[in-house]
Motif scaffolding. Structure first.
Motif, mmCIF file in Angstrom:
data_model
loop_
_atom_site.group_PDB
_atom_site.id
_atom_site.type_symbol
_atom_site.label_atom_id
_atom_site.label_comp_id
_atom_site.label_asym_id
_atom_site.label_seq_id
_atom_site.Cartn_x
_atom_site.Cartn_y
_atom_site.Cartn_z
ATOM 1 N N ILE A 216 15.018 129.601 -22.155
ATOM 2 C CA ILE A 216 15.468 128.828 -21.003
ATOM 3 C C ILE A 216 16.813 128.194 -21.332
ATOM 4 O O ILE A 216 16.946 127.488 -22.337
ATOM 5 C CB ILE A 216 14.430 127.745 -20.641
ATOM 6 C CG1 ILE A 216 13.113 128.405 -20.214
ATOM 7 C CG2 ILE A 216 14.958 126.837 -19.532
ATOM 8 C CD1 ILE A 216 11.992 127.419 -19.967
ATOM 9 N N THR A 217 17.808 128.470 -20.517
ATOM 10 C CA THR A 217 19.133 127.890 -20.718
ATOM 11 C C THR A 217 19.177 126.507 -20.093
ATOM 12 O O THR A 217 19.048 126.351 -18.877
ATOM 13 C CB THR A 217 20.225 128.772 -20.077
ATOM 14 O OG1 THR A 217 20.162 130.084 -20.646
ATOM 15 C CG2 THR A 217 21.604 128.186 -20.319
ATOM 16 N N THR A 218 19.318 125.503 -20.932
ATOM 17 C CA THR A 218 19.312 124.111 -20.482
ATOM 18 C C THR A 218 20.739 123.583 -20.412
ATOM 19 O O THR A 218 21.507 123.713 -21.365
ATOM 20 C CB THR A 218 18.478 123.236 -21.425
ATOM 21 O OG1 THR A 218 17.119 123.695 -21.413
ATOM 22 C CG2 THR A 218 18.518 121.778 -21.001
ATOM 23 N N TYR A 219 21.093 122.971 -19.274
ATOM 24 C CA TYR A 219 22.434 122.420 -19.086
ATOM 25 C C TYR A 219 22.471 120.900 -19.286
ATOM 26 O O TYR A 219 23.524 120.347 -19.604
ATOM 27 C CB TYR A 219 22.956 122.768 -17.698
ATOM 28 C CG TYR A 219 23.224 124.245 -17.528
ATOM 29 C CD1 TYR A 219 24.337 124.844 -18.117
ATOM 30 C CD2 TYR A 219 22.357 125.048 -16.803
ATOM 31 C CE1 TYR A 219 24.580 126.194 -17.981
ATOM 32 C CE2 TYR A 219 22.603 126.400 -16.654
ATOM 33 C CZ TYR A 219 23.709 126.976 -17.245
ATOM 34 O OH TYR A 219 23.935 128.329 -17.107
ATOM 35 N N GLY A 243 28.106 122.066 -6.489
ATOM 36 C CA GLY A 243 28.015 123.262 -5.674
ATOM 37 C C GLY A 243 27.104 124.332 -6.238
ATOM 38 O O GLY A 243 26.801 125.307 -5.542
ATOM 39 N N GLU A 244 26.649 124.179 -7.458
ATOM 40 C CA GLU A 244 25.742 125.138 -8.080
ATOM 41 C C GLU A 244 24.286 124.704 -7.866
ATOM 42 O O GLU A 244 23.985 123.510 -7.727
ATOM 43 C CB GLU A 244 26.012 125.272 -9.581
ATOM 44 C CG GLU A 244 27.357 125.894 -9.909
ATOM 45 C CD GLU A 244 27.431 127.356 -9.531
ATOM 46 O OE1 GLU A 244 26.398 128.057 -9.641
ATOM 47 O OE2 GLU A 244 28.521 127.809 -9.109
ATOM 48 N N THR A 245 23.392 125.682 -7.849
ATOM 49 C CA THR A 245 21.965 125.411 -7.724
ATOM 50 C C THR A 245 21.274 125.712 -9.049
ATOM 51 O O THR A 245 21.492 126.771 -9.642
ATOM 52 C CB THR A 245 21.334 126.260 -6.614
ATOM 53 O OG1 THR A 245 21.977 125.962 -5.367
ATOM 54 C CG2 THR A 245 19.845 125.959 -6.472
ATOM 55 N N TYR A 246 20.453 124.799 -9.507
ATOM 56 C CA TYR A 246 19.751 124.907 -10.780
ATOM 57 C C TYR A 246 18.252 124.740 -10.563
ATOM 58 O O TYR A 246 17.800 124.380 -9.475
ATOM 59 C CB TYR A 246 20.242 123.827 -11.758
ATOM 60 C CG TYR A 246 21.721 123.861 -12.032
ATOM 61 C CD1 TYR A 246 22.246 124.628 -13.070
ATOM 62 C CD2 TYR A 246 22.616 123.119 -11.256
ATOM 63 C CE1 TYR A 246 23.613 124.662 -13.330
ATOM 64 C CE2 TYR A 246 23.979 123.143 -11.502
ATOM 65 C CZ TYR A 246 24.467 123.913 -12.536
ATOM 66 O OH TYR A 246 25.826 123.950 -12.789
ATOM 67 N N LYS A 247 17.509 124.975 -11.633
ATOM 68 C CA LYS A 247 16.099 124.608 -11.643
ATOM 69 C C LYS A 247 15.940 123.308 -12.413
ATOM 70 O O LYS A 247 16.353 123.204 -13.571
ATOM 71 C CB LYS A 247 15.255 125.697 -12.311
ATOM 72 C CG LYS A 247 14.811 126.804 -11.410
ATOM 73 C CD LYS A 247 13.824 127.728 -12.102
ATOM 74 C CE LYS A 247 13.359 128.836 -11.173
ATOM 75 N NZ LYS A 247 12.406 129.753 -11.849
ATOM 76 N N LEU A 248 15.346 122.340 -11.757
ATOM 77 C CA LEU A 248 14.972 121.108 -12.419
ATOM 78 C C LEU A 248 13.521 121.256 -12.863
ATOM 79 O O LEU A 248 12.640 121.515 -12.044
ATOM 80 C CB LEU A 248 15.129 119.917 -11.472
ATOM 81 C CG LEU A 248 14.701 118.551 -11.989
ATOM 82 C CD1 LEU A 248 15.497 118.146 -13.219
ATOM 83 C CD2 LEU A 248 14.843 117.507 -10.887
ATOM 84 N N ILE A 317 17.611 120.077 -16.553
ATOM 85 C CA ILE A 317 18.316 120.891 -15.575
ATOM 86 C C ILE A 317 18.619 122.220 -16.238
ATOM 87 O O ILE A 317 19.332 122.280 -17.246
ATOM 88 C CB ILE A 317 19.608 120.205 -15.094
ATOM 89 C CG1 ILE A 317 19.272 118.922 -14.335
ATOM 90 C CG2 ILE A 317 20.420 121.139 -14.213
ATOM 91 C CD1 ILE A 317 20.490 118.126 -13.904
ATOM 92 N N THR A 318 18.058 123.309 -15.692
ATOM 93 C CA THR A 318 18.147 124.614 -16.345
ATOM 94 C C THR A 318 18.763 125.655 -15.407
ATOM 95 O O THR A 318 18.878 125.451 -14.202
ATOM 96 C CB THR A 318 16.758 125.097 -16.802
ATOM 97 O OG1 THR A 318 15.968 125.458 -15.648
ATOM 98 C CG2 THR A 318 16.021 124.014 -17.581
ATOM 99 N N GLU A 319 19.110 126.787 -15.983
ATOM 100 C CA GLU A 319 19.719 127.872 -15.218
ATOM 101 C C GLU A 319 18.715 128.480 -14.245
ATOM 102 O O GLU A 319 17.534 128.618 -14.545
ATOM 103 C CB GLU A 319 20.213 128.951 -16.190
ATOM 104 C CG GLU A 319 20.914 130.117 -15.520
ATOM 105 C CD GLU A 319 21.380 131.155 -16.514
ATOM 106 O OE1 GLU A 319 22.413 131.803 -16.254
ATOM 107 O OE2 GLU A 319 20.722 131.322 -17.572
ATOM 108 N N TRP A 320 19.230 128.854 -13.062
ATOM 109 C CA TRP A 320 18.433 129.653 -12.131
ATOM 110 C C TRP A 320 19.269 130.843 -11.678
ATOM 111 O O TRP A 320 20.272 130.690 -10.979
ATOM 112 C CB TRP A 320 17.998 128.834 -10.912
ATOM 113 C CG TRP A 320 17.159 129.648 -9.951
ATOM 114 C CD1 TRP A 320 16.232 130.595 -10.277
ATOM 115 C CD2 TRP A 320 17.177 129.586 -8.518
ATOM 116 N NE1 TRP A 320 15.664 131.135 -9.148
ATOM 117 C CE2 TRP A 320 16.229 130.534 -8.049
ATOM 118 C CE3 TRP A 320 17.887 128.838 -7.590
ATOM 119 C CZ2 TRP A 320 15.979 130.745 -6.697
ATOM 120 C CZ3 TRP A 320 17.641 129.040 -6.241
ATOM 121 C CH2 TRP A 320 16.695 129.977 -5.799
ATOM 122 N N GLU A 321 18.879 132.031 -12.072
ATOM 123 C CA GLU A 321 19.564 133.252 -11.664
ATOM 124 C C GLU A 321 18.994 133.704 -10.324
ATOM 125 O O GLU A 321 17.793 133.933 -10.205
ATOM 126 C CB GLU A 321 19.372 134.346 -12.705
ATOM 127 C CG GLU A 321 19.969 134.030 -14.060
ATOM 128 C CD GLU A 321 19.783 135.180 -15.020
ATOM 129 O OE1 GLU A 321 20.463 136.205 -14.858
ATOM 130 O OE2 GLU A 321 18.939 135.055 -15.916
#
Length: 568
Positions: A216-219, A243-248, A317-321
């Motif tokens: 999981i890529t964590t920002y 402007g970006e959408t992530y997975k919380l 807050i993680t990446e969502w492809e």
């Protein structure tokens, strides 16, 4: 069921209702004796403070604030790639070639399908953003996609590798000794379809098998935040972009007694399944979040927080492809009438599967004899509207809410028998069914697995069962495996549910019990009413208001949405 019997059936409902109103013997039915009332949970400050009610108004395409696009950059037609209507020759290659051509173009692309019947036998993948699959209508003279063979005859999709392992590792079988059934679940029971929307190569759903777990890529790590608020304090916001959408994500890394787990189920004394803690490196709850502003290490998001943010809840807050702006519209989907098979052994007559999608839509579609009309996983802010399911086939799902967030299903009319007509599944959050009708064997299904804060809204159901003999009907259901129990987390809501009983004797002067769930946590049930007095059994800790009372507003979703838009 033929048109004549349907007409007779509806006449029975109308007749029974008229008799009840005219005779006036049911003094318990306050819906006939009182004016519509505004629920206290919406207007009484004390009640509001003591009973948290989620804001469901952010569900749908672009949070309910935009209409789908009217102008596009390119238009393709499947007939230019060799498809011919009404010739009973397979058109799969033409559709696949049209999608490949769309992949070469920039901007919005519409793939037009003219009127007539087109035969499809292979999976059609839509993997690019800004793609619309459009017919000319779902009526008699419209566009029909006909699937002459089920997915069982298609080569196993690589996206199902982990699912197949899950079915084996967890010994997922349908066991009915009395019927001689002892078979592994079908891979298409709740996943996969002939029209499959997905980001190419995307790992779209986890089944808690370590071999398949992806990093999981964590920002940023969450430090603090309040449920229902729009901001998150993080340790370092430098990698997060407006402007970006992530997975919380919220992780339960503290086992069976974890404080987040207790919060999720409102501190109720309830048995919790082991899948809530047996894979602590996978998020238990996720919320797709659009970042609107960053101020130092404060991140502002478009929609309210599902839960508090605390350091000991391991929030990140993680990446969502994902892909965006995909639409499917104005199409009828038809399948041959296959024999009904046992539960979970479906052949794979599934029309649409939406995965890894943000801001998409499906509208004006109908499904005949499908196992499942629309299945969903890993999507957010998608609107599905103006849908009809019908036919003589017992379906598994009509439109299913899988592991999804902020999905809106409106104007869904279910004419056929469906095992789970309206269903919130594992990890679904803040999703809404509104303005829906179930004609046969209705169930409001919450399929366990940390699904929470979802809304059944302005739902009409017709009940043929002989309830006058039992004085009860199991309207509520919790499916899913025991390792994902209980039925749902706190604050799932049902608003303005209209129940129509058939064949109620005039002499019956006792209320009918609506039951079926004993482990649905802290639900909100508001405005249940019927053509006969009812009472509700829903535990534990349910908030029940306006029983036998029509609420003054028909839709909680629309009420919340209009109030929010007025404040903008």
């Amino acid at each position: 069921m033929g048109n004549k019997s349907k007409k007779e059936r509806k006449n029975k409902y109308l007749f029974n209702t008229k008799v009840l109103v005219f005779v006036g013997v049911f003094v318990l039915n306050t819906a006939f004796s009182q004016e519509a009332k505004m629920p206290e949970i919406l207007v009484n400050k004390k009640v509001i403070k003591e009973n948290y009610l989620p804001d469901f108004s952010f569900a749908g395409y672009h949070f309910g604030e935009k209409e789908t696009p009217k102008q596009y950059d390119h238009y393709l037609n499947v007939t230019d790639f060799g498809a011919k209507p009404n010739d009973d020759i397979d058109d799969s290659k033409a559709f696949i070639d049209a999608v490949k051509k769309a992949d070469e173009l920039e901007g919005y692309v519409v793939i037009n399908i003219p009127s007539g019947k087109f035969n499809i036998s292979k999976i059609i993948y839509i993997n690019r953003s800004k793609t619309v699959l459009r017919g000319v209508g779902a009526g008699e003279k419209g566009t029909v996609l006909y699937f002459q063979r089920s997915l069982r005859f298609v080569q196993d999709p690589p996206e199902h590798e982990e699912l197949m392992a899950y079915l084996s590792v967890f010994d997922k079988k349908q066991r009915e000794p009395q019927n001689g059934v002892d078979n592994t679940f079908s891979q298409y029971s709740w996943s996969g379809a002939f029209i499959w929307v997905a980001k190419k190569g995307k790992f779209y759903k986890s089944y808690n098998i370590p071999k398949y777990n992806q990093p999981i890529t964590t920002y940023a790590k969450g430090l603090s935040g309040k449920q229902g608020d729009f901001k998150i304090q993080v340790d370092d916001a430098s990698k997060v972009k407006v402007g970006e959408t992530y997975k919380l994500c919220w992780f339960n890394k503290d086992g069976k007694e974890g404080s987040f787990l207790k919060h999720l189920y409102d501190n109720q004394n309830i048995e919790i399944g082991k899948h809530h803690w047996d894979n602590p490196e996978s998020p238990l709850v996720t919320q797709m979040v659009l970042v609107t502003k960053i101020d130092k290490n404060t991140v502002y998001i478009k929609a309210p927080l599902l839960h508090d943010i605390k350091t000991d809840w391991h929030c990140a807050i993680t990446e969502w492809e994902h892909i965006e702006e995909v639409g499917i519209e104005n199409i009828a989907f038809e399948f041959p009438l296959y024999p009904d098979l046992p539960h979970h052994l479906e052949e794979g007559n599934n029309a649409i599967y939406l995965t890894s999608l943000m801001n998409g839509w499906v509208k004006n579609v109908r499904f005949k004899n499908a196992d499942s009309g629309i299945l969903t996983d890993d999507i957010s802010n998608v609107t599905i509207q103006d849908v009809i399911t019908y036919g003589d086939k017992l379906a598994h799902y009509s439109v299913s809410m899988g592991e999804v967030h902020n999905v809106l299903v409106e104007n869904l009319y279910i004419k056929n028998k469906v095992r789970h007509p309206l269903s919130f599944n594992t990890r679904s959050t803040k999703c809404v069914y509104t303005n829906c009708t179930i004609e046969q064997q209705p169930i409001l299904d919450q399929h366990s697995g940390a699904n929470q804060q979802n809304l059944f809204d302005n739902i009409k159901v017709y009940i043929d069962a002989p309830v006058h003999e039992t004085l009860k009907y199991p309207l509520f259901k919790s499916g899913g495996s025991k390792f994902w129990h209980p039925a749902h987390g706190a604050f799932s809501t049902m608003f303005n549910i209209d129940i129509n009983f058939a064949n109620i004797p005039e002499s019956l002067n006792k209320p009918i019990l609506l039951n079926g769930i004993i482990n649905g946590i802290s639900a909100r049930l508001i405005g249940f009413h019927a053509n006969h007095p009812i009472k509700i059994d829903y535990t534990p800790n349910a908030y029940i208001e306006n029983q036998n009372q029509i609420p003054a507003i028909s839709s909680l979703y629309n009420y919340q949405l209009q109030n929010r838009l007025k404040k903008k």
